[in-house]
Write a protein that holds these residues in place. Structure first.
Motif, PDB file in Angstrom:
ATOM      1  N   UNK A   1       0.768  -1.240   0.000  1.00 43.94           N
ATOM      2  CA  UNK A   1       0.000   0.000   0.000  1.00 43.94           C
ATOM      3  C   UNK A   1       0.790   1.276   0.000  1.00 43.94           C
ATOM      4  N   UNK A   2       2.113   1.217  -0.081  1.00 41.30           N
ATOM      5  CA  UNK A   2       2.903   2.453  -0.022  1.00 41.30           C
ATOM      6  C   UNK A   2       2.604   3.383  -1.184  1.00 41.30           C
ATOM      7  N   UNK A   3       2.198   2.810  -2.316  1.00 39.77           N
ATOM      8  CA  UNK A   3       1.977   3.632  -3.507  1.00 39.77           C
ATOM      9  C   UNK A   3       0.812   4.602  -3.359  1.00 39.77           C
ATOM     10  N   UNK A   4      -0.049   4.410  -2.361  1.00 35.16           N
ATOM     11  CA  UNK A   4      -1.197   5.309  -2.172  1.00 35.16           C
ATOM     12  C   UNK A   4      -0.954   6.356  -1.085  1.00 35.16           C
ATOM     13  N   UNK A   5       0.253   6.407  -0.533  1.00 33.81           N
ATOM     14  CA  UNK A   5       0.502   7.250   0.643  1.00 33.81           C
ATOM     15  C   UNK A   5       1.524   8.349   0.406  1.00 33.81           C
ATOM     16  N   UNK A   6       1.712   8.746  -0.851  1.00 31.21           N
ATOM     17  CA  UNK A   6       2.698   9.785  -1.155  1.00 31.21           C
ATOM     18  C   UNK A   6       2.362  11.093  -0.448  1.00 31.21           C
ATOM     19  N   UNK A   7       1.082  11.389  -0.315  1.00 33.07           N
ATOM     20  CA  UNK A   7       0.668  12.624   0.349  1.00 33.07           C
ATOM     21  C   UNK A   7       1.132  12.667   1.801  1.00 33.07           C
ATOM     22  N   UNK A   8       1.309  11.493   2.394  1.00 33.08           N
ATOM     23  CA  UNK A   8       1.752  11.386   3.783  1.00 33.08           C
ATOM     24  C   UNK A   8       3.244  11.093   3.874  1.00 33.08           C
ATOM     25  N   UNK A   9       3.954  11.335   2.779  1.00 34.39           N
ATOM     26  CA  UNK A   9       5.409  11.214   2.695  1.00 34.39           C
ATOM     27  C   UNK A   9       5.901   9.777   2.842  1.00 34.39           C
ATOM     28  N   UNK A  10       5.085   8.819   2.411  1.00 30.56           N
ATOM     29  CA  UNK A  10       5.535   7.439   2.295  1.00 30.56           C
ATOM     30  C   UNK A  10       5.889   7.232   0.825  1.00 30.56           C
ATOM     31  N   UNK A  11       7.182   7.085   0.573  1.00 28.35           N
ATOM     32  CA  UNK A  11       7.670   7.073  -0.800  1.00 28.35           C
ATOM     33  C   UNK A  11       8.111   5.694  -1.282  1.00 28.35           C
ATOM     34  N   UNK A  12       8.257   4.736  -0.351  1.00 27.82           N
ATOM     35  CA  UNK A  12       8.728   3.422  -0.763  1.00 27.82           C
ATOM     36  C   UNK A  12       8.196   2.355   0.174  1.00 27.82           C
ATOM     37  N   UNK A  13       8.143   1.096  -0.305  1.00 30.37           N
ATOM     38  CA  UNK A  13       7.684  -0.001   0.565  1.00 30.37           C
ATOM     39  C   UNK A  13       8.537  -0.173   1.814  1.00 30.37           C
ATOM     40  N   UNK A  14       9.795   0.262   1.757  1.00 29.12           N
ATOM     41  CA  UNK A  14      10.668   0.098   2.917  1.00 29.12           C
ATOM     42  C   UNK A  14      10.197   0.895   4.134  1.00 29.12           C
ATOM     43  N   UNK A  15       9.357   1.908   3.921  1.00 29.72           N
ATOM     44  CA  UNK A  15       8.864   2.712   5.036  1.00 29.72           C
ATOM     45  C   UNK A  15       7.661   2.072   5.741  1.00 29.72           C
ATOM     46  N   UNK A  16       7.037   1.114   5.095  1.00 25.03           N
ATOM     47  CA  UNK A  16       5.785   0.570   5.626  1.00 25.03           C
ATOM     48  C   UNK A  16       5.939  -0.191   6.949  1.00 25.03           C
TER      49      UNK A  16
END
Length: 730
Positions: free
Chosen positions: A584-599
């Motif tokens: 789901x990282x691809x839907x969270x750019x607005x919240x500054x999640x830019x890659x799956x590694x942040x999940x």
């Protein structure tokens, strides 16, 4: 140096539950430093000195250095304005009497934009501190004047408007010490302790066990006296009167001296003591009549006023009063003497932090009447050496708990029981609280509902008493040392793969055990099979309603990464925390999640909140999910379709507590270390198109909830047939 443009506050978000940053509520602020991105603290001429002059206590901030002066070291080395703002806001909260030690500032993927957070028990207080901190920081950067005292006063005013009173706060603090969650239900002092069906409610020192009938009896002082006297409790002779003439007639019948007081007053207002003449009695009637609907005349009992706090049928604390006097100097008026000799006492003030009230004699009818009896007025100048009585009662703040005689304890507790109060403030007059009342002619004069606790929490003399803990222990008795009183079973499910269906199936299985189950998921808000609200219920403001509902005996919450990032979880801790995947990282750019590694860092929140005797249910097939088990305070249970999954094999090798769920010949297997229990195979219809791992997540979660294996399979098989009705609104 040219004036720098203001830091822009791009987004302010109050995270009300456990979140990416911490277990507790925080205010998250997105900052755009603009040109200040190129101007760290050590490059701004004179800035560090100006800032520390405005806020000298910044030297106490350890920051990441870990020792006193750590933040000042960071200033000298050079740190960015977002980090500085974090510490400025924290210091303003400290100065306003609402200390906090938690704050973080992190850069985002956009240059010059930071996310800054700080601990915030109340959103409006946090916003006020942020507003003033922002102004202070820009003033220090641009060498402009700033009134720190005025800024602190504004924050403190918001604290006074927003925070709980001292009695309620003491009870809530005691609940927190016992890990009992609380929810504030209004802007005042109505607080829920615990969740769902196991909750209790308090309002200051009243509880949901405090009956309206008992409150009504306590408000009627004459009725209270008659009831407790009928059970052998000593009370002063007296009767109700309607006119000054009746008051004098009653006083003569009862015998002088007498006391006059309102029948339904409180806090000692309108009470006049030791009245010996007709003029005094008639004047006292007018004072008492202004504070109640009826006036009582009572025999005056010799001795000091005492307040005994009864909680759950036992005396938890006692305080004694003393009279207030001034001594004339031949130059000062009575008003000036009161200010100089009484009101300068640091224990006196106008806020709830002071155990004694500041005396304003011009507005107090009882004090004015007392002065008149002595031939004085506020503007009178007493001769040097003359002692002037200012107040006979209202100064009950001297702790005497350890001196109370057992017989006095018995009588006081009996009075509270007769009235019917679970928490009561019993006022009595006695010369020596260490002797039985009947030996000294002492008596109980009032029984009060909703007593203030401040005199026992912060006595003017003596040691504080843990009365908040006494109330909590009465509401939530210890159960063989069980640490989680007030909690219902809570399941939190985080992920994207079949998470809604998993949540609904888990809720169904819990319901089959005879519990009323609340469910908050993407399909809506449910209680059992009835939908209470349609639409996505994963939002905090919707899902949190389950915890307030007294009908909910267990609750299941579907959470996604967006829930954690935007709101925080609806609950503080959970019994079972499930993580299915890190997608789901691809839907969270607005919240500054830019890659799956942040999940994993985001979804770790769901594991962080598992109770020490709870279970984290994790997908072993996803190494990132399985690794989250290291952050769990409780047990870890892994599931995977393939029994040879490396993480699952390693986990099972950990001994009997290494529980796991997997498939063998298409049959679900429950494994505890090397021991295995094979369940009946599921029919194709029961699978409903779900992936094997999703079904195993359901089975593992139900097992963590102690649902019997046979009931797990039967429940999954019957899920679709019995839950079609749940799509219908209640």
């Amino acid at each position: 140096m040219s004036k720098k443009n203001d830091i822009q506050l791009l987004r302010i978000n109050y995270l009300r539950g456990p979140n990416l940053w911490t277990y507790r509520p925080v205010l998250e602020v997105w900052l755009d430093l603009g040109e200040l991105e190129d101007w760290p603290s050590h490059r701004l001429p004179g800035f560090n000195d100006r800032l520390t002059t405005l806020l000298p206590a910044l030297i106490e901030h350890h920051c990441g250095v870990g020792e006193r002066g750590g933040f000042l070291q960071r200033l000298q080395e050079g740190t960015w304005a977002g980090h500085v703002l974090e510490h400025v806001v924290i210091e303003l909260l400290n100065l306003a009497g609402m200390p906090t030690g938690f704050g973080q500032t992190r850069s985002t993927s956009q240059r010059g934009v930071y996310r800054m957070v700080f601990r915030a028990r109340d959103e409006q207080v946090a916003r006020s501190a942020l507003r003033q901190g922002h102004r202070l920081l820009m003033a220090a950067i641009n060498d402009e004047p700033f009134d720190v005292a005025a800024a602190v006063a504004e924050v403190r005013e918001q604290v006074d408007d927003s925070y709980l009173g001292p009695s309620t706060a003491a009870i809530v603090a005691a609940a927190t010490d016992r890990r009992i969650p609380h929810i504030r239900l209004n802007d005042g002092n109505l607080v829920q302790l615990g969740y769902g069906a196991r909750q209790r409610r308090i309002w200051t020192a009243e509880t949901d066990r405090t009956s309206a009938i008992a409150q009504g009896i306590a408000r009627d002082k004459d009725l209270t006296k008659r009831l407790i006297a009928g059970c052998g409790v000593p009370v002063p002779d007296g009767r109700a009167v309607k006119t000054p003439a009746e008051a004098w007639e009653a006083a003569q019948d009862i015998g002088l001296p007498v006391v006059l007081k309102p029948s339904d007053g409180n806090h000692g207002r309108g009470v006049m003591l030791d009245l010996r003449t007709q003029a005094d009695v008639e004047a006292a009637f007018e004072v008492a009549a202004r504070h109640g609907s009826e006036v009582l005349v009572e025999r005056c009992i010799a001795g000091d006023e005492h307040r005994l706090l009864v909680i759950g049928g036992k005396v938890a604390a006692a305080a004694r009063g003393e009279t207030a006097w001034v001594t004339g100097d031949g130059r000062s008026t009575v008003s000036q003497l009161v200010d100089a000799q009484i009101n300068t006492d640091p224990r006196r003030g106008t806020t709830e932090d002071h155990p004694l009230n500041r005396l304003g004699i011009e507005d107090d009818g009882a004090i004015l009447a007392e002065l008149a009896r002595q031939g004085l007025a506020p503007a009178t100048v007493p001769e040097a050496g003359r002692k002037v009585l200012i107040q006979r009662n209202g100064n009950v703040a001297i702790d005497c708990t350890d001196q109370v005689h057992p017989e006095v304890e018995h009588v006081v507790a009996l009075a509270a029981r007769i009235v019917g109060l679970d928490i009561a403030g019993v006022d009595l007059v006695a010369q020596d609280i260490g002797r039985p009342l009947h030996e000294q002619g002492g008596a109980i004069v009032e029984v009060n509902a909703g007593p203030g606790l401040l005199a026992h929490l912060k006595p003017a003399i003596g040691k504080p008493r843990p009365v908040g803990r006494a109330i909590i222990d009465t509401l939530f008795p210890e159960d063989n040392g069980h640490a989680h009183a007030g909690r219902i079973p809570i399941v939190g499910i985080a992920g994207t793969r079949d998470s809604t269906r998993i949540a609904r199936m888990v809720a169904w299985l819990a319901q089959l055990r005879g519990q009323r189950v609340g469910l908050a998921c993407a399909d809506g808000l449910y209680l059992d099979r009835r939908r209470l609200a349609s639409g996505d219920a994963r939002r905090w403001d919707v899902s949190h309603r389950l915890l307030v509902n007294r009908n909910v005996q267990a609750a299941v919450f579907e959470n996604d990464a967006c829930t954690v990032l935007r709101d925080g979880l609806a609950y503080d801790r959970c019994t079972v925390g499930v993580v299915t995947d890190c997608d789901g990282s691809e839907t969270l750019a607005e919240l500054d999640i830019q890659s799956p590694d942040q999940m994993p860092k985001v979804l770790r929140t769901q594991v962080d909140v598992v109770l020490g005797d709870g279970v984290a249910v994790l997908n072993a097939a996803d190494e990132r999910v399985a690794a989250l088990g290291a952050f769990c305070d409780g047990e870890v249970m892994l599931y995977a379709a393939d029994p040879q999954t490396p993480a699952l094999l390693a986990h099972r090798g950990g001994g009997a507590r290494g529980r796991a769920v997997f498939l063998h010949d298409r049959r679900p297997v429950l494994a505890s270390g090397s021991a295995e229990t094979r369940l009946a195979p599921l029919s194709p219809a029961a699978r409903g198109g779900m992936a094997d791992e999703s079904l195993l997540a359901v089975i593992a979660t139900a097992w963590a909830l102690d649902v019997p294996p046979d009931l797990i399979i039967a429940g999954i098989e019957t899920f679709d047939a019995h839950n079609a009705a749940s799509a219908q609104p209640a």
